[in-house]
Design a protein around this motif. Sequence first.
Motif, PDB file in Angstrom:
ATOM      1  N   ASP A  82       0.858  -1.193   0.000  1.00  0.00           N
ATOM      2  CA  ASP A  82       0.000   0.000   0.000  1.00  0.00           C
ATOM      3  C   ASP A  82       0.895   1.243   0.000  1.00  0.00           C
ATOM      4  O   ASP A  82       1.328   1.703   1.053  1.00  0.00           O
ATOM      5  N   GLN A  83       1.180   1.714  -1.195  1.00  0.00           N
ATOM      6  CA  GLN A  83       2.121   2.822  -1.389  1.00  0.00           C
ATOM      7  C   GLN A  83       1.367   4.118  -1.683  1.00  0.00           C
ATOM      8  O   GLN A  83       0.287   4.093  -2.265  1.00  0.00           O
ATOM      9  N   PRO A  84       1.957   5.280  -1.322  1.00  0.00           N
ATOM     10  CA  PRO A  84       1.310   6.559  -1.659  1.00  0.00           C
ATOM     11  C   PRO A  84       1.222   6.764  -3.173  1.00  0.00           C
ATOM     12  O   PRO A  84       1.988   6.174  -3.934  1.00  0.00           O
ATOM     13  N   GLU A  85       0.286   7.605  -3.573  1.00  0.00           N
ATOM     14  CA  GLU A  85      -0.038   7.807  -4.993  1.00  0.00           C
ATOM     15  C   GLU A  85       1.183   8.166  -5.842  1.00  0.00           C
ATOM     16  O   GLU A  85       1.389   7.602  -6.919  1.00  0.00           O
ATOM     17  N   LEU A  86       2.013   9.085  -5.351  1.00  0.00           N
ATOM     18  CA  LEU A  86       3.175   9.518  -6.130  1.00  0.00           C
ATOM     19  C   LEU A  86       4.145   8.361  -6.363  1.00  0.00           C
ATOM     20  O   LEU A  86       4.655   8.166  -7.472  1.00  0.00           O
ATOM     21  N   GLN A  87       4.372   7.582  -5.312  1.00  0.00           N
ATOM     22  CA  GLN A  87       5.255   6.417  -5.422  1.00  0.00           C
ATOM     23  C   GLN A  87       4.671   5.395  -6.398  1.00  0.00           C
ATOM     24  O   GLN A  87       5.389   4.793  -7.192  1.00  0.00           O
ATOM     25  N   LEU A  88       3.347   5.227  -6.363  1.00  0.00           N
ATOM     26  CA  LEU A  88       2.686   4.299  -7.290  1.00  0.00           C
ATOM     27  C   LEU A  88       2.901   4.720  -8.736  1.00  0.00           C
ATOM     28  O   LEU A  88       3.136   3.887  -9.608  1.00  0.00           O
ATOM     29  N   GLN A  89       2.816   6.020  -8.981  1.00  0.00           N
ATOM     30  CA  GLN A  89       3.037   6.523 -10.355  1.00  0.00           C
ATOM     31  C   GLN A  89       4.471   6.220 -10.805  1.00  0.00           C
ATOM     32  O   GLN A  89       4.696   5.811 -11.948  1.00  0.00           O
TER      33      GLN A  89
ATOM     34  N   ARG B  75      -5.484  -3.484  -8.018  1.00  0.00           N
ATOM     35  CA  ARG B  75      -4.690  -2.944  -9.131  1.00  0.00           C
ATOM     36  C   ARG B  75      -3.453  -2.233  -8.591  1.00  0.00           C
ATOM     37  O   ARG B  75      -2.338  -2.450  -9.050  1.00  0.00           O
ATOM     38  N   GLN B  76      -3.648  -1.411  -7.544  1.00  0.00           N
ATOM     39  CA  GLN B  76      -2.534  -0.651  -6.981  1.00  0.00           C
ATOM     40  C   GLN B  76      -1.509  -1.573  -6.314  1.00  0.00           C
ATOM     41  O   GLN B  76      -0.302  -1.341  -6.413  1.00  0.00           O
ATOM     42  N   ARG B  77      -2.007  -2.609  -5.648  1.00  0.00           N
ATOM     43  CA  ARG B  77      -1.080  -3.550  -4.993  1.00  0.00           C
ATOM     44  C   ARG B  77      -0.278  -4.340  -6.022  1.00  0.00           C
ATOM     45  O   ARG B  77       0.900  -4.639  -5.805  1.00  0.00           O
ATOM     46  N   PHE B  78      -0.885  -4.671  -7.150  1.00  0.00           N
ATOM     47  CA  PHE B  78      -0.143  -5.367  -8.208  1.00  0.00           C
ATOM     48  C   PHE B  78       0.963  -4.469  -8.763  1.00  0.00           C
ATOM     49  O   PHE B  78       2.102  -4.896  -8.941  1.00  0.00           O
ATOM     50  N   ILE B  79       0.624  -3.206  -9.025  1.00  0.00           N
ATOM     51  CA  ILE B  79       1.608  -2.246  -9.554  1.00  0.00           C
ATOM     52  C   ILE B  79       2.757  -2.078  -8.563  1.00  0.00           C
ATOM     53  O   ILE B  79       3.937  -2.110  -8.939  1.00  0.00           O
ATOM     54  N   ALA B  80       2.423  -1.941  -7.283  1.00  0.00           N
ATOM     55  CA  ALA B  80       3.458  -1.770  -6.253  1.00  0.00           C
ATOM     56  C   ALA B  80       4.344  -3.009  -6.175  1.00  0.00           C
ATOM     57  O   ALA B  80       5.577  -2.906  -6.177  1.00  0.00           O
ATOM     58  N   GLY B  81       3.717  -4.188  -6.145  1.00  0.00           N
ATOM     59  CA  GLY B  81       4.477  -5.437  -6.013  1.00  0.00           C
ATOM     60  C   GLY B  81       5.415  -5.663  -7.182  1.00  0.00           C
ATOM     61  O   GLY B  81       6.599  -5.968  -7.010  1.00  0.00           O
ATOM     62  N   ARG B  82       4.893  -5.455  -8.394  1.00  0.00           N
ATOM     63  CA  ARG B  82       5.709  -5.718  -9.581  1.00  0.00           C
ATOM     64  C   ARG B  82       6.774  -4.643  -9.755  1.00  0.00           C
ATOM     65  O   ARG B  82       7.911  -4.937 -10.135  1.00  0.00           O
TER      66      ARG B  82
ATOM     67  N   THR C  44      12.552  -3.120  -9.037  1.00  0.00           N
ATOM     68  CA  THR C  44      13.557  -2.271  -8.393  1.00  0.00           C
ATOM     69  C   THR C  44      14.587  -3.125  -7.653  1.00  0.00           C
ATOM     70  O   THR C  44      15.798  -2.894  -7.758  1.00  0.00           O
ATOM     71  N   ILE C  45      14.104  -4.125  -6.913  1.00  0.00           N
ATOM     72  CA  ILE C  45      14.992  -5.013  -6.149  1.00  0.00           C
ATOM     73  C   ILE C  45      15.904  -5.797  -7.092  1.00  0.00           C
ATOM     74  O   ILE C  45      17.129  -5.828  -6.914  1.00  0.00           O
ATOM     75  N   LEU C  46      15.319  -6.429  -8.112  1.00  0.00           N
ATOM     76  CA  LEU C  46      16.122  -7.234  -9.041  1.00  0.00           C
ATOM     77  C   LEU C  46      17.116  -6.353  -9.798  1.00  0.00           C
ATOM     78  O   LEU C  46      18.256  -6.761 -10.048  1.00  0.00           O
ATOM     79  N   GLY C  47      16.681  -5.130 -10.144  1.00  0.00           N
ATOM     80  CA  GLY C  47      17.564  -4.194 -10.839  1.00  0.00           C
ATOM     81  C   GLY C  47      18.799  -3.871 -10.015  1.00  0.00           C
ATOM     82  O   GLY C  47      19.893  -3.704 -10.565  1.00  0.00           O
ATOM     83  N   ARG C  48      18.645  -3.814  -8.690  1.00  0.00           N
ATOM     84  CA  ARG C  48      19.787  -3.520  -7.813  1.00  0.00           C
ATOM     85  C   ARG C  48      20.818  -4.648  -7.866  1.00  0.00           C
ATOM     86  O   ARG C  48      22.016  -4.406  -7.877  1.00  0.00           O
TER      87      ARG C  48
ATOM     88  N   ASN D 116      11.567 -15.400  -6.064  1.00  0.00           N
ATOM     89  CA  ASN D 116      10.159 -15.754  -5.987  1.00  0.00           C
ATOM     90  C   ASN D 116       9.453 -14.699  -5.150  1.00  0.00           C
ATOM     91  O   ASN D 116      10.051 -14.111  -4.252  1.00  0.00           O
ATOM     92  N   LEU D 117       8.190 -14.461  -5.486  1.00  0.00           N
ATOM     93  CA  LEU D 117       7.423 -13.390  -4.859  1.00  0.00           C
ATOM     94  C   LEU D 117       6.120 -13.954  -4.321  1.00  0.00           C
ATOM     95  O   LEU D 117       5.514 -14.821  -4.954  1.00  0.00           O
ATOM     96  N   SER D 118       5.701 -13.485  -3.151  1.00  0.00           N
ATOM     97  CA  SER D 118       4.404 -13.874  -2.604  1.00  0.00           C
ATOM     98  C   SER D 118       3.786 -12.649  -1.951  1.00  0.00           C
ATOM     99  O   SER D 118       4.499 -11.793  -1.430  1.00  0.00           O
ATOM    100  N   HIS D 119       2.453 -12.564  -1.991  1.00  0.00           N
ATOM    101  CA  HIS D 119       1.818 -11.439  -1.306  1.00  0.00           C
ATOM    102  C   HIS D 119       0.502 -11.868  -0.688  1.00  0.00           C
ATOM    103  O   HIS D 119      -0.144 -12.819  -1.139  1.00  0.00           O
ATOM    104  N   SER D 120       0.132 -11.187   0.370  1.00  0.00           N
ATOM    105  CA  SER D 120      -1.115 -11.450   1.073  1.00  0.00           C
ATOM    106  C   SER D 120      -1.565 -10.142   1.701  1.00  0.00           C
ATOM    107  O   SER D 120      -0.783  -9.473   2.387  1.00  0.00           O
ATOM    108  N   GLN D 121      -2.817  -9.750   1.425  1.00  0.00           N
ATOM    109  CA  GLN D 121      -3.314  -8.465   1.899  1.00  0.00           C
ATOM    110  C   GLN D 121      -2.372  -7.347   1.434  1.00  0.00           C
ATOM    111  O   GLN D 121      -2.038  -7.278   0.277  1.00  0.00           O
ATOM    112  N   GLY D 122      -1.884  -6.517   2.367  1.00  0.00           N
ATOM    113  CA  GLY D 122      -1.051  -5.377   1.979  1.00  0.00           C
ATOM    114  C   GLY D 122       0.436  -5.625   2.088  1.00  0.00           C
ATOM    115  O   GLY D 122       1.222  -4.680   2.067  1.00  0.00           O
ATOM    116  N   MET D 123       0.849  -6.891   2.179  1.00  0.00           N
ATOM    117  CA  MET D 123       2.270  -7.183   2.333  1.00  0.00           C
ATOM    118  C   MET D 123       2.758  -8.160   1.270  1.00  0.00           C
ATOM    119  O   MET D 123       2.018  -9.037   0.827  1.00  0.00           O
ATOM    120  N   GLY D 124       4.010  -7.989   0.868  1.00  0.00           N
ATOM    121  CA  GLY D 124       4.636  -8.917  -0.057  1.00  0.00           C
ATOM    122  C   GLY D 124       5.987  -9.361   0.487  1.00  0.00           C
ATOM    123  O   GLY D 124       6.603  -8.662   1.297  1.00  0.00           O
TER     124      GLY D 124
END
Length: 239
Positions: free
Chosen positions: A30-37, A60-67, A72-76, A109-117
């Motif tokens: 659950d990220q703020p709007e600017l970060q989501l953009q 939709r927002q949680r999918f965008i944040a997760g992906r 970002t993590i893999l890019g690092r 590997n990625l997993s998410h539940s509710q507002g956490m991944g």
Amino acid sequence: MTATHHLWLPASTDLTLLSDEIHVWRIELDQPELQLQNLAATLSSDEMARAERFYFQEHRQRFIAGRGILRTILGRYLGIQPLQVQFNYQQRGKPVLADTFADSGLEFNLSHSQGMGLCAVNCTHPIGVDLEYIRSMSDIEALAKRFFLPREYEMLRSLSPNQQQEVFFRYWTCKEAYLKATGDGLSQLEQVEVLLTPTEPAKLQILEDWSLFELVPTNNYVAAVAIANYGWNLKCWQY
């Protein structure tokens, strides 16, 4: 609860993944709007199309944040921009790095539940992670009877209703983490026997050498990481 309350540390900018390490990232979806953009701008067109198919805005927002955070993590680790990360998809839609990045040996590997991944990363071995929010379910014994092995079902039945909830989800995350690491589907759930008790950490009752780690990312959540071989050093990062 026997799973370790690991310390979730802020990761350093020069991130090194050693060959004997597993890195697990805790992600707030659950990220703020600017970060989501900003995160949405790193997604590929097929990922954005998939995001648009979610009926509820929250999903939709949680999918965008997760992906976006995954990129970002893999890019690092890969030393590239999040937008440059490319995925292939295995059956059942599991994302893996595209062949271009095969030399990196990076597995995730990625997993998410509710507002956490949770995102688990390793150098060379296929890895599986599963995260579940412990929620109250009325039919827990019926579910255990259907999906679990007889010994697991009997173990669950012997517990108080309060303990049953947590132990059910511990069994579930352990089995699911292993199935995600091997690429097997949920239809194989009853093939994977897990040994655990309310006071003992889980072990996989299988022939091959597999390591299983139980985690408590935060209150009312349980998680598990499964990976082949032993001797792993687990590090937990907060994104």
